[in-house]
Scaffold this motif. Structure first.
Motif, PDB file in Angstrom:
ATOM      1  N   ARG A 117       0.820  -1.215   0.000  1.00  0.00           N
ATOM      2  CA  ARG A 117       0.000   0.000   0.000  1.00  0.00           C
ATOM      3  C   ARG A 117       0.855   1.267   0.000  1.00  0.00           C
ATOM      4  NH1 ARG A 117      -3.184  -3.923   1.854  1.00  0.00           N
ATOM      5  NH2 ARG A 117      -5.470  -3.682   1.837  1.00  0.00           N
ATOM      6  N   GLY A 118       2.153   1.110  -0.024  1.00  0.00           N
ATOM      7  CA  GLY A 118       3.028   2.263  -0.177  1.00  0.00           C
ATOM      8  C   GLY A 118       3.800   2.687   1.044  1.00  0.00           C
ATOM      9  N   PHE A 119       3.636   2.007   2.184  1.00  0.00           N
ATOM     10  CA  PHE A 119       4.368   2.428   3.376  1.00  0.00           C
ATOM     11  C   PHE A 119       5.817   1.968   3.301  1.00  0.00           C
ATOM     12  CE2 PHE A 119       5.932   1.976   7.717  1.00  0.00           C
ATOM     13  CZ  PHE A 119       5.694   3.255   8.201  1.00  0.00           C
ATOM     14  N   GLU A 120       6.740   2.904   3.509  1.00  0.00           N
ATOM     15  CA  GLU A 120       8.161   2.583   3.488  1.00  0.00           C
ATOM     16  C   GLU A 120       8.819   2.865   4.835  1.00  0.00           C
ATOM     17  OE1 GLU A 120       9.936   4.695   0.293  1.00  0.00           O
ATOM     18  OE2 GLU A 120       8.753   3.684  -1.265  1.00  0.00           O
ATOM     19  N   ARG A 121       8.669   4.078   5.316  1.00  0.00           N
ATOM     20  CA  ARG A 121       9.233   4.464   6.609  1.00  0.00           C
ATOM     21  C   ARG A 121       8.487   5.705   7.084  1.00  0.00           C
ATOM     22  NH1 ARG A 121      12.139   9.029   6.023  1.00  0.00           N
ATOM     23  NH2 ARG A 121      12.841   9.577   3.918  1.00  0.00           N
ATOM     24  N   GLY A 122       8.643   6.018   8.346  1.00  0.00           N
ATOM     25  CA  GLY A 122       7.983   7.203   8.894  1.00  0.00           C
ATOM     26  C   GLY A 122       7.618   6.985  10.346  1.00  0.00           C
ATOM     27  N   ILE A 123       6.411   7.340  10.706  1.00  0.00           N
ATOM     28  CA  ILE A 123       5.925   7.190  12.075  1.00  0.00           C
ATOM     29  C   ILE A 123       4.783   6.195  12.097  1.00  0.00           C
ATOM     30  CG2 ILE A 123       4.718   8.361  13.972  1.00  0.00           C
ATOM     31  CD1 ILE A 123       6.320  10.832  13.401  1.00  0.00           C
ATOM     32  N   CYS A 141      10.871  13.676  12.853  1.00  0.00           N
ATOM     33  CA  CYS A 141      10.072  13.930  11.653  1.00  0.00           C
ATOM     34  C   CYS A 141      10.990  14.223  10.480  1.00  0.00           C
ATOM     35  CB  CYS A 141       9.125  15.114  11.894  1.00  0.00           C
ATOM     36  SG  CYS A 141       8.045  14.852  13.291  1.00  0.00           S
ATOM     37  N   GLU A 142      10.843  13.460   9.428  1.00  0.00           N
ATOM     38  CA  GLU A 142      11.639  13.657   8.225  1.00  0.00           C
ATOM     39  C   GLU A 142      10.693  13.960   7.067  1.00  0.00           C
ATOM     40  OE1 GLU A 142      13.989  10.233   7.613  1.00  0.00           O
ATOM     41  OE2 GLU A 142      14.910  10.267   9.604  1.00  0.00           O
ATOM     42  N   ALA A 143      11.044  14.941   6.294  1.00  0.00           N
ATOM     43  CA  ALA A 143      10.213  15.308   5.150  1.00  0.00           C
ATOM     44  C   ALA A 143      10.032  14.115   4.227  1.00  0.00           C
ATOM     45  CB  ALA A 143      10.846  16.476   4.398  1.00  0.00           C
ATOM     46  N   GLY A 144       8.802  13.894   3.814  1.00  0.00           N
ATOM     47  CA  GLY A 144       8.520  12.786   2.910  1.00  0.00           C
ATOM     48  C   GLY A 144       8.201  11.492   3.611  1.00  0.00           C
ATOM     49  N   GLY A 145       8.335  11.453   4.942  1.00  0.00           N
ATOM     50  CA  GLY A 145       8.023  10.236   5.667  1.00  0.00           C
ATOM     51  C   GLY A 145       6.529   9.961   5.689  1.00  0.00           C
ATOM     52  N   ASP A 146       6.182   8.692   5.902  1.00  0.00           N
ATOM     53  CA  ASP A 146       4.778   8.288   5.926  1.00  0.00           C
ATOM     54  C   ASP A 146       4.247   8.285   7.356  1.00  0.00           C
ATOM     55  OD1 ASP A 146       5.193   7.782   3.220  1.00  0.00           O
ATOM     56  OD2 ASP A 146       5.710   5.679   3.590  1.00  0.00           O
ATOM     57  N   ARG A 194      -4.202  17.798   7.004  1.00  0.00           N
ATOM     58  CA  ARG A 194      -5.201  16.892   6.451  1.00  0.00           C
ATOM     59  C   ARG A 194      -4.521  15.778   5.708  1.00  0.00           C
ATOM     60  NH1 ARG A 194     -10.124  18.308   6.981  1.00  0.00           N
ATOM     61  NH2 ARG A 194     -10.809  16.869   5.375  1.00  0.00           N
ATOM     62  N   PRO A 195      -5.135  14.588   5.719  1.00  0.00           N
ATOM     63  CA  PRO A 195      -4.501  13.441   5.089  1.00  0.00           C
ATOM     64  C   PRO A 195      -4.365  13.627   3.581  1.00  0.00           C
ATOM     65  CG  PRO A 195      -6.756  12.949   5.721  1.00  0.00           C
ATOM     66  CD  PRO A 195      -6.433  14.262   6.334  1.00  0.00           C
ATOM     67  N   VAL A 196      -3.309  12.986   3.066  1.00  0.00           N
ATOM     68  CA  VAL A 196      -3.089  13.028   1.625  1.00  0.00           C
ATOM     69  C   VAL A 196      -3.929  11.967   0.963  1.00  0.00           C
ATOM     70  CG1 VAL A 196      -1.336  12.737  -0.153  1.00  0.00           C
ATOM     71  CG2 VAL A 196      -0.740  13.838   1.997  1.00  0.00           C
ATOM     72  N   SER A 197      -4.669  12.356  -0.034  1.00  0.00           N
ATOM     73  CA  SER A 197      -5.566  11.387  -0.685  1.00  0.00           C
ATOM     74  C   SER A 197      -4.788  10.557  -1.687  1.00  0.00           C
ATOM     75  CB  SER A 197      -6.691  12.129  -1.389  1.00  0.00           C
ATOM     76  OG  SER A 197      -6.156  13.035  -2.343  1.00  0.00           O
ATOM     77  N   VAL A 221      -4.715   3.260   9.001  1.00  0.00           N
ATOM     78  CA  VAL A 221      -4.913   4.553   8.344  1.00  0.00           C
ATOM     79  C   VAL A 221      -3.533   4.972   7.870  1.00  0.00           C
ATOM     80  CG1 VAL A 221      -5.710   6.922   8.571  1.00  0.00           C
ATOM     81  CG2 VAL A 221      -6.800   5.107   9.919  1.00  0.00           C
ATOM     82  N   LEU A 222      -3.378   5.144   6.563  1.00  0.00           N
ATOM     83  CA  LEU A 222      -2.053   5.405   5.989  1.00  0.00           C
ATOM     84  C   LEU A 222      -2.080   6.683   5.174  1.00  0.00           C
ATOM     85  CD1 LEU A 222       0.849   4.566   5.246  1.00  0.00           C
ATOM     86  CD2 LEU A 222      -0.127   3.196   3.389  1.00  0.00           C
ATOM     87  N   TRP A 223      -1.110   7.575   5.460  1.00  0.00           N
ATOM     88  CA  TRP A 223      -0.924   8.790   4.681  1.00  0.00           C
ATOM     89  C   TRP A 223       0.507   8.815   4.174  1.00  0.00           C
ATOM     90  CZ3 TRP A 223      -2.998   9.769   9.808  1.00  0.00           C
ATOM     91  CH2 TRP A 223      -4.384   9.862   9.808  1.00  0.00           C
ATOM     92  N   PRO A 224       0.748   8.329   2.939  1.00  0.00           N
ATOM     93  CA  PRO A 224       2.114   8.323   2.405  1.00  0.00           C
ATOM     94  C   PRO A 224       2.645   9.744   2.214  1.00  0.00           C
ATOM     95  CG  PRO A 224       0.669   6.857   1.155  1.00  0.00           C
ATOM     96  CD  PRO A 224      -0.202   7.677   2.033  1.00  0.00           C
ATOM     97  N   GLY A 225       3.885   9.971   2.594  1.00  0.00           N
ATOM     98  CA  GLY A 225       4.556  11.240   2.387  1.00  0.00           C
ATOM     99  C   GLY A 225       3.926  12.402   3.115  1.00  0.00           C
ATOM    100  N   ALA A 226       3.263  12.146   4.253  1.00  0.00           N
ATOM    101  CA  ALA A 226       2.486  13.196   4.906  1.00  0.00           C
ATOM    102  C   ALA A 226       3.270  14.012   5.922  1.00  0.00           C
ATOM    103  CB  ALA A 226       1.274  12.573   5.603  1.00  0.00           C
ATOM    104  N   LEU A 227       4.481  13.583   6.294  1.00  0.00           N
ATOM    105  CA  LEU A 227       5.201  14.276   7.358  1.00  0.00           C
ATOM    106  C   LEU A 227       5.914  15.520   6.854  1.00  0.00           C
ATOM    107  CD1 LEU A 227       6.886  11.431   9.422  1.00  0.00           C
ATOM    108  CD2 LEU A 227       5.003  12.890  10.097  1.00  0.00           C
ATOM    109  N   ASP A 228       5.935  16.537   7.707  1.00  0.00           N
ATOM    110  CA  ASP A 228       6.832  17.660   7.481  1.00  0.00           C
ATOM    111  C   ASP A 228       7.697  17.809   8.732  1.00  0.00           C
ATOM    112  OD1 ASP A 228       5.407  18.982   9.465  1.00  0.00           O
ATOM    113  OD2 ASP A 228       4.144  20.055   8.042  1.00  0.00           O
ATOM    114  N   GLY A 229       8.561  18.770   8.770  1.00  0.00           N
ATOM    115  CA  GLY A 229       9.524  18.883   9.869  1.00  0.00           C
ATOM    116  C   GLY A 229       8.901  19.193  11.192  1.00  0.00           C
ATOM    117  N   ALA A 230       7.655  19.657  11.235  1.00  0.00           N
ATOM    118  CA  ALA A 230       7.037  20.031  12.509  1.00  0.00           C
ATOM    119  C   ALA A 230       6.160  18.934  13.073  1.00  0.00           C
ATOM    120  CB  ALA A 230       6.196  21.284  12.314  1.00  0.00           C
ATOM    121  N   CYS A 231       6.123  17.780  12.422  1.00  0.00           N
ATOM    122  CA  CYS A 231       5.289  16.663  12.890  1.00  0.00           C
ATOM    123  C   CYS A 231       3.815  17.033  12.925  1.00  0.00           C
ATOM    124  CB  CYS A 231       5.738  16.162  14.258  1.00  0.00           C
ATOM    125  SG  CYS A 231       6.922  14.824  14.139  1.00  0.00           S
TER     126      CYS A 231
END
Length: 501
Positions: free
Chosen positions: A386-392, A425-430, A498-501, A484-494
């Motif tokens: 479903r696209g999850f690679e790394r993140g939180i 929080c890393e930019a581009g993280g899921d 709104r979720p990415v569709s 509940v998965l939001w790929p690439g949804a993180l920015d530096g401020a955590c």
């Protein structure tokens, strides 16, 4: 003369125990990658350093975090820490028994007796961590205390304070052990003299230095820190009958089958142990200690405690076999009795090794709904598809979160059930929110509030985007996970917004 003849027994005991625990490490590390509850919790809380994490003190987590950083966060590290602590427990019991008992055979038999206590030989392997830690620290405390009683040097006063401080950081029921030990010392002239010595302030200062940061955390995180006391159901049931009944059952469950095997092997000698009053001439009266433990447990009942578990007795009642063999003495050790008792003690760990191997491998003999059959490997594959690679990764408890860290080691896993760590929080993280469901896939209130506070999306946004992944384990059981998965949804401020569709 008898001790010289039996001196090799101690070396063979420690060598055999080392081999036994090495086999446990091998079995666990090469078995199922699915973690038990306590194992999964360690995968979560060891990601950051803190003075406290949950309703349990942090010592085990600190030790596990060090080993993870040295050897990697995997099954080998988990198994090494647990079995290393268990080996140290047996070693300290043996060293203490050797000081308390003049006959090497008594010390060896007392140590082997731990193999007849289910909470020690089985539950400690199955899924305990803090209880393993506190039992090790209680055994170490008795050994250090005996050395201090024998030679009350400044260094031993310091060591007593450090060890007792670490005991408090292992599990809170250590306080009952420490209080019982202190009360016992107060009944002995030697103990009173050492406790009233001005150097005891060094012990107190050392203990306070060790426990200070955690005590500050407890005071500032009372809701989370006090969750352990809630398990005792203060004020519940018919006071004090329900508490006394539960306490009695917990003590009997803890000591069974040990006392039965002792009675069948030593018969009258075992029965007479409980009809004698132990002379206080020795370094430390085990009889008075056990009476102090029972008195403190009764006081807890009178204060309203209504629920007790046999595993809570681990740091307090492990000394029971030391007491029995000290009271029976060498006269009870006929060759036939010794051989029979040792044979019984050796059979138990052999059975435990066999059953443990069954549990952590795909052996159909144990097809029951245990945690090792959870298909987290299949869940990880489905999430990757479903696209999850790394993140939180966030879950309602540490069981799902910790197991997913095994499959996504570059991700940070979090849960509302433990104190929040520092979000990386890393930019581009899921962002992935996942939990196990039994019926309807509904987002829990605590989980939704936590994610909204720390990451941004509202509970309604998450509820709208829930997907259910149904999987089947090797045993044919069905497991449902809500994600509940939001790929690439993180920015530096955590704050993912709104979720990415």
């Amino acid at each position: 003369m008898s001790n010289d003849v039996h001196r090799p027994w101690g070396a063979w005991l420690l060598l055999g125990l080392a081999a036994y625990f090495f086999l446990h490490v091998l079995i666990r590390a090469t078995g199922s990658p699915t973690l038990e509850l306590d194992e999964a919790e360690k995968m979560v809380v060891t990601q950051w350093w803190a003075a406290g994490y949950s309703g349990q003190p942090p010592l085990y987590a600190w030790i596990q975090a060090v080993v993870f950083r040295l050897l990697g966060a995997d099954l080998w590290s988990l198994a090494l820490v647990k079995n290393g602590l268990l080996f140290l427990t047996y070693m300290f019991v043996y060293l203490s028994a050797r000081r308390l008992q003049g006959d090497m055979r008594l010390a060896v038999l007392a140590t082997l007796s731990l193999l007849l206590i289910p909470q020690v030989v089985w539950e400690s392997q199955r899924d305990l961590s803090h209880s393993v830690m506190v039992t090790c620290m209680a055994a170490a405390s008795v050994y250090v205390m005996l050395r201090w009683l024998d030679r009350p040097t400044l260094g031993h006063y310091l060591l007593v304070g450090v060890v007792f401080g670490l005991g408090v950081l292992s599990k809170y029921n250590y306080l009952v052990f420490a209080a019982a030990a202190g009360l016992t010392l107060l009944t002995l002239p030697r103990g009173r003299a050492l406790l009233l010595d001005v150097r005891i302030l060094i012990s107190a200062a050392a203990a306070l230095a060790v426990t200070g940061p955690h005590l500050h955390w407890v005071l500032s995180s009372q809701d989370m820190a006090s969750s352990g006391l809630e398990k005792m159901d203060f004020g519940q049931g018919i006071w004090p009958l329900s508490g006394l009944g539960e306490m009695t059952l917990a003590v009997l469950a803890f000591l069974t089958p040990l006392w039965l095997v002792m009675w069948m092997t030593f018969r009258g000698d075992f029965s007479r142990v409980f009809l004698r009053w132990q002379s206080p001439a020795g370094q430390f009266s085990l009889q008075r200690y056990l009476l102090a433990v029972l008195a403190l447990l009764v006081i807890l009942v009178l204060l309203g405690a209504a629920h007790f578990k046999d595993r809570w007795m681990l740091p307090m009642l492990w000394v029971f076999p030391l007491y029995v063999f000290a009271m029976m003495g060498s006269s009870a050790l006929t060759p036939g009795r010794v051989r029979g008792y040792i044979a019984t003690c050796v059979v138990m760990p052999a059975l435990v090794l066999l059953v443990m191997a069954w549990r952590v491998n795909d052996w159909a003999v144990l097809e029951d709904r245990q945690r090792h059959v959870h298909p987290f490997d299949a869940l990880a594959e489905a999430l990757a598809d479903r696209g999850f690679e790394r993140g939180i990764i966030v879950s309602d408890g540490t069981f799902v979160a910790g197991n997913l860290r095994m499959h996504f080691p570059d991700s940070q896993v979090l849960s509302p059930s433990v104190a929040p760590g520092r979000l990386r929080c890393e930019a581009g993280g899921d962002v992935l929110v996942a939990w196990e469901v039994s019926q309807e896939a509904v987002l829990g209130q605590r989980l939704g509030a936590w994610v909204e506070h720390h990451l941004g999306p509202s509970a309604s946004d998450m509820q709208r985007d829930i997907q259910v992944i149904s999987l089947e384990s090797w045993s044919g059981e069905r497991f449902d996970f809500a994600v509940v998965l939001w790929p690439g949804a993180l920015d530096g401020a955590c704050r993912v917004g709104r979720p990415v569709s």
